[in-house]
Enzyme design. Structure first.
Site, PDB file in Angstrom:
ATOM      1  N   CYS A 176      38.659  38.708  37.243  1.00 56.20           N
ATOM      2  CA  CYS A 176      39.428  38.612  38.483  1.00 56.20           C
ATOM      3  C   CYS A 176      40.278  37.341  38.443  1.00 56.20           C
ATOM      4  O   CYS A 176      39.771  36.251  38.164  1.00 56.20           O
ATOM      5  CB  CYS A 176      38.456  38.575  39.658  1.00 56.20           C
ATOM      6  N   GLU A 177      41.563  37.484  38.699  1.00 52.78           N
ATOM      7  CA  GLU A 177      42.451  36.323  38.601  1.00 52.78           C
ATOM      8  C   GLU A 177      42.261  35.332  39.745  1.00 52.78           C
ATOM      9  O   GLU A 177      42.743  34.210  39.670  1.00 52.78           O
ATOM     10  CB  GLU A 177      43.911  36.770  38.525  1.00 52.78           C
ATOM     11  N   HIS A 178      41.547  35.728  40.790  1.00 55.92           N
ATOM     12  CA  HIS A 178      41.360  34.827  41.924  1.00 55.92           C
ATOM     13  C   HIS A 178      40.178  33.880  41.745  1.00 55.92           C
ATOM     14  O   HIS A 178      40.207  32.754  42.228  1.00 55.92           O
ATOM     15  CB  HIS A 178      41.170  35.637  43.219  1.00 55.92           C
ATOM     16  N   HIS A 179      39.106  34.347  41.062  1.00 56.59           N
ATOM     17  CA  HIS A 179      37.908  33.515  40.923  1.00 56.59           C
ATOM     18  C   HIS A 179      37.431  33.376  39.482  1.00 56.59           C
ATOM     19  O   HIS A 179      36.428  32.727  39.218  1.00 56.59           O
ATOM     20  CB  HIS A 179      36.762  34.099  41.762  1.00 56.59           C
TER      21      HIS A 179
ATOM     22  N   GLN B  58      42.530  44.713  40.158  1.00 59.53           N
ATOM     23  CA  GLN B  58      42.291  46.113  39.810  1.00 59.53           C
ATOM     24  C   GLN B  58      43.525  46.979  40.051  1.00 59.53           C
ATOM     25  O   GLN B  58      43.826  47.873  39.258  1.00 59.53           O
ATOM     26  CB  GLN B  58      41.103  46.634  40.625  1.00 59.53           C
TER      27      GLN B  58
ATOM     28  N   HIS C  54      33.002  44.326  41.486  1.00 59.19           N
ATOM     29  CA  HIS C  54      33.575  42.985  41.363  1.00 59.19           C
ATOM     30  C   HIS C  54      32.513  41.929  41.669  1.00 59.19           C
ATOM     31  O   HIS C  54      31.972  41.890  42.782  1.00 59.19           O
ATOM     32  CB  HIS C  54      34.731  42.824  42.364  1.00 59.19           C
TER      33      HIS C  54
ATOM     34  N   CYS D 202      33.025  38.895  42.138  1.00 64.38           N
ATOM     35  CA  CYS D 202      33.497  37.959  43.166  1.00 64.38           C
ATOM     36  C   CYS D 202      33.122  38.452  44.558  1.00 64.38           C
ATOM     37  O   CYS D 202      33.076  37.658  45.509  1.00 64.38           O
ATOM     38  CB  CYS D 202      35.005  37.735  43.059  1.00 64.38           C
TER      39      CYS D 202
END
Length: 198
Positions: free
Chosen positions: A89-92, A130, A158, A160
Site C-alpha cells: 500500500c502506497e499510503h502506509h 488496489q 489490506h 493497513c
C-alpha cells in the site's frame, strides 16, 4: 577530479548506501539498537526485500507482452482465475494481497496464458492502491492485443486496515475494471462473473 565527476561520485555513493543505511537509521527511531544480535543483518534483509517487492518498477512490460502474442482465430472468452498477488500500500507501506481474475475477448490475437500473471506481478510489485492496480492490468492487456474487451476483478485484504487504523480483520476489498465489450455488454459481463464465481 572535476566538480562534475565529484558530484557523480557522491550521487553514486548515496545510492549505494540508500536502502540498507536508511533502514539502519530508522531502527533507533523505533527505540531499537541496530547493533543488537538479532538486528545486525536486518537492514540488509529489509533492503533486499524492498528491492524485490518494488521490482515491478524495473519490469519491462513491453518485453513481457511482446514475446507471447499469437495470431489465432478465436472469439470466445479467455480467463485466468485466482492469480495470487502481493503488493505494498502506497499510503502506509504495509502489504495488501489477494487474487485477481483476468479475462478478455480476443479479436485476432491472444497472449500467452503465463504472461497474464506476469503482468499482474509487474504492477503489483510497486507501491500501489488496489484501484490503480486493477486498471493498469486491464489497460495493459487492452493496449497489447486490442481485444473486443477486457475484464479484471481484484479481491484483496489490506494489512493497513487489519493491523492498524480501523483494525477490521475480516473485511476485504473488491475492485473491477471492465473495458470494451465487458463494459458495454451485460451478457459478457455476466458470463465473466459466473465463470469467476463457479
Amino acid at each position: 577530479m572535476k566538480a562534475k565527476d565529484t558530484d557523480a561520485l557522491i550521487l553514486a555513493l548515496e545510492r549505494e548506501r540508500s536502502l540498507e543505511d536508511l533502514v539502519r537509521e530508522i531502527l533507533p527511531q523505533l527505540g531499537e539498537d541496530p547493533d543488537r544480535e538479532g538486528l545486525e543483518r536486518t537492514p540488509a534483509r529489509v533492503a533486499k526485500a524492498l528491492e524485490f517487492l518494488t521490482s515491478g518498477y524495473r519490469a519491462d512490460i513491453g518485453k513481457i507482452v511482446n514475446e507471447a502474442l499469437y495470431s489465432v482465430k478465436y472469439d470466445e472468452m479467455v480467463i485466468v482465475k485466482d492469480i495470487e498477488f502481493f503488493s505494498l500500500c502506497e499510503h502506509h507501506l504495509l502489504p495488501f494481497f489477494g487474487k485477481m481474475h483476468v479475462a478478455y475477448l480476443p479479436k485476432d490475437k491472444v497472449i500467452g496464458l503465463s504472461k497474464l500473471p506476469r503482468i499482474v506481478d509487474a504492477f503489483a510489485r510497486r507501491l500501489q492502491i488496489q484501484e490503480r492496480l486493477t486498471q493498469q492490468v486491464a489497460q495493459t492487456i487492452q493496449d497489447a492485443i486490442d481485444p473486443v474487451g477486457v475484464g479484471v476483478i481484484c479481491e484483496a485484504r489490506h494489512l493497513c486496515m487489519m493491523m492498524r487504523g480501523v483494525e477490521k480483520q475480516h473485511s476485504g476489498a473488491v475492485t473491477s475494471a471492465m473495458l470494451g465489450g465487458f463494459r458495454t455488454c451485460k451478457e459478457t459481463r455476466d458470463e465473466f462473473l459466473s465463470l469467476v464465481n463457479r
